[in-house]
Design a protein around this motif. Structure first.
Motif, PDB file in Angstrom:
ATOM      1  N   GLY A 140     -10.919   4.694   8.678  1.00 52.37           N
ATOM      2  CA  GLY A 140     -10.169   4.127   7.550  1.00 52.37           C
ATOM      3  C   GLY A 140      -8.734   4.611   7.558  1.00 52.37           C
ATOM      4  O   GLY A 140      -8.198   5.044   6.541  1.00 52.37           O
ATOM      5  N   ASP A 184      -9.975   1.094  11.599  1.00 48.79           N
ATOM      6  CA  ASP A 184      -9.996   0.479  10.265  1.00 48.79           C
ATOM      7  C   ASP A 184     -10.562  -0.931  10.412  1.00 48.79           C
ATOM      8  O   ASP A 184     -10.483  -1.524  11.479  1.00 48.79           O
ATOM      9  N   TYR A 193       0.815  -1.221   0.000  1.00 49.76           N
ATOM     10  CA  TYR A 193       0.000   0.000   0.000  1.00 49.76           C
ATOM     11  C   TYR A 193       0.852   1.276   0.000  1.00 49.76           C
ATOM     12  O   TYR A 193       0.624   2.186  -0.809  1.00 49.76           O
ATOM     13  N   ALA A 208     -16.343   1.773  10.480  1.00 48.30           N
ATOM     14  CA  ALA A 208     -16.646   3.208  10.588  1.00 48.30           C
ATOM     15  C   ALA A 208     -18.143   3.491  10.509  1.00 48.30           C
ATOM     16  O   ALA A 208     -18.583   4.586  10.870  1.00 48.30           O
ATOM     17  N   THR A 221     -15.693   2.282   0.637  1.00 48.46           N
ATOM     18  CA  THR A 221     -16.475   1.608   1.667  1.00 48.46           C
ATOM     19  C   THR A 221     -17.862   1.262   1.100  1.00 48.46           C
ATOM     20  O   THR A 221     -18.385   2.018   0.281  1.00 48.46           O
TER      21      THR A 221
HETATM   22  C1  LIG Z   1      -7.716   3.712   0.290  1.00 51.29           C
HETATM   23  S1  LIG Z   1      -7.392   3.217   1.947  1.00 51.29           S
HETATM   24  C2  LIG Z   1      -7.016   4.787   2.704  1.00 51.29           C
HETATM   25  C3  LIG Z   1      -6.126   4.637   3.889  1.00 51.29           C
HETATM   26  C4  LIG Z   1      -5.639   5.937   4.503  1.00 51.29           C
HETATM   27  N1  LIG Z   1      -6.744   6.756   4.931  1.00 51.29           N
HETATM   28  C5  LIG Z   1      -4.743   6.703   3.566  1.00 51.29           C
HETATM   29  O1  LIG Z   1      -4.886   7.920   3.451  1.00 51.29           O
HETATM   30  O2  LIG Z   1      -3.858   6.088   2.965  1.00 51.29           O
HETATM   31  C6  LIG Z   1      -9.034   2.898   2.562  1.00 51.29           C
HETATM   32  C7  LIG Z   1      -9.045   2.285   3.965  1.00 51.29           C
HETATM   33  O3  LIG Z   1     -10.385   2.341   4.464  1.00 51.29           O
HETATM   34  C8  LIG Z   1     -10.653   1.143   5.167  1.00 51.29           C
HETATM   35  N2  LIG Z   1     -12.113   0.986   5.241  1.00 51.29           N
HETATM   36  C9  LIG Z   1     -12.998   0.838   4.234  1.00 51.29           C
HETATM   37  N3  LIG Z   1     -14.247   0.763   4.710  1.00 51.29           N
HETATM   38  C10 LIG Z   1     -14.153   0.870   6.065  1.00 51.29           C
HETATM   39  C11 LIG Z   1     -15.107   0.872   7.124  1.00 51.29           C
HETATM   40  N4  LIG Z   1     -16.426   0.749   6.893  1.00 51.29           N
HETATM   41  N5  LIG Z   1     -14.661   1.027   8.381  1.00 51.29           N
HETATM   42  C12 LIG Z   1     -13.332   1.167   8.646  1.00 51.29           C
HETATM   43  N6  LIG Z   1     -12.386   1.164   7.688  1.00 51.29           N
HETATM   44  C13 LIG Z   1     -12.795   1.032   6.408  1.00 51.29           C
HETATM   45  C14 LIG Z   1      -9.905   0.078   4.384  1.00 51.29           C
HETATM   46  O4  LIG Z   1      -9.689  -1.095   5.137  1.00 51.29           O
HETATM   47  C15 LIG Z   1      -8.609   0.822   4.013  1.00 51.29           C
HETATM   48  O5  LIG Z   1      -7.617   0.642   4.988  1.00 51.29           O
END
Ligand SMILES: C[S@@+](CC[C@H](N)C(=O)[O-])C[C@H]1O[C@@H](n2cnc3c(N)ncnc32)[C@H](O)[C@@H]1O
Length: 217
Positions: A62, A82, A31, A110, A132
């Motif tokens: 997230g 997350d 990532y 979330a 999400t």
């Molecule tokens: C594209 S990544 C962004 C990570 C970080 N915010 C960044 O700026 O790099 C999206 C993240 O959101 C998390 N995610 C997606 N849906 C979620 C939810 N309903 N609750 C918590 N985390 C969530 C994923 O597991 C992932 O780690």
């Protein structure tokens, strides 16, 4: 999401949030290399805005591998959540290496965190709402958790207000599907549906690729 999970036949996909977990289990090791620099401008702008509020308590939903965590003020208590244990594991390592004592990390959805209402001065979402499964529930929860007089700061790609599609997003669709993104995601529509008012809108990144919104809960 289906394409991302197809190489993990042993993992039953029990629903949309499991698809996210499975996708980010795959992304976690790479990532930071793939999305660290690409998303950096948005994270920095978001954290600059957040720090401007001088908040005592911040929630980042997230939080992923925690790339934004070093950007918050040391006096701010930061809670990062997350659903992906593998992404969180990397965030935990980052916090441990930095020696930061102002950060707590939890594996939580979330859309339903269980935190008491109005627990945070600022609630942040960077590049989360378009990946999400139910962004409206996440927005409703973010609003519930924001204290009165607080703010929500959201960074994402988005179509322009009122738009359903545009050429670049249409061209990106096949690749974006594979990556689990929604190029035709419209953050403005989602906020309108959730009844959340936009206080300020800034464009960041090359060609203003990403939008940072400051919202009133
Ligand atoms: C594209 S990544 C962004 C990570 C970080 N915010 C960044 O700026 O790099 C999206 C993240 O959101 C998390 N995610 C997606 N849906 C979620 C939810 N309903 N609750 C918590 N985390 C969530 C994923 O597991 C992932 O780690």
């Amino acid at each position: 999401m289906a394409d991302l999970t197809s190489d993990f036949p042993g993992e039953a996909d029990r629903g949309p949030l499991d698809a996210v977990r499975i996708a980010y289990r795959r992304y976690a090791p790479v990532y930071d290399v793939l999305f660290g620099a690409v998303f950096d401008a948005g994270r920095r702008q978001t954290c600059r805005i957040v720090n401007g509020f001088r908040p005592a308590r911040v929630l980042e939903v997230g939080v992923g591998t925690g790339l934004s965590l070093p950007l918050y003020g040391a006096d701010t208590q930061v809670v990062g959540i997350d659903v992906s244990p593998e992404m969180l594991e990397r965030a935990r390592r980052r916090v441990a290496l930095s020696g930061a004592v102002n950060v707590r990390l939890h594996e939580l959805d979330a859309a339903a965190t269980g935190f008491p209402s109005a627990s945070f001065d600022v609630v942040v979402a960077c590049y989360v709402l378009s990946v999400t499964p139910d962004p409206r529930r996440v927005l409703a929860e973010m609003r519930r958790l924001s204290s009165p007089g607080g703010a929500m700061v959201i960074c994402n790609h988005t179509l322009g207000a009122g738009r359903r599609s545009h050429l670049p997003s249409w061209l990106m669709k096949p690749l974006a599907r594979k990556l689990g993104w929604r190029p035709d995601f419209n953050l403005f529509d989602e906020l309108q549906f959730a009844g959340i008012a936009i206080r300020e809108c800034r464009k960041v990144g090359q060609f203003g690729m990403f939008t940072v919104l400051i919202c009133t809960p």
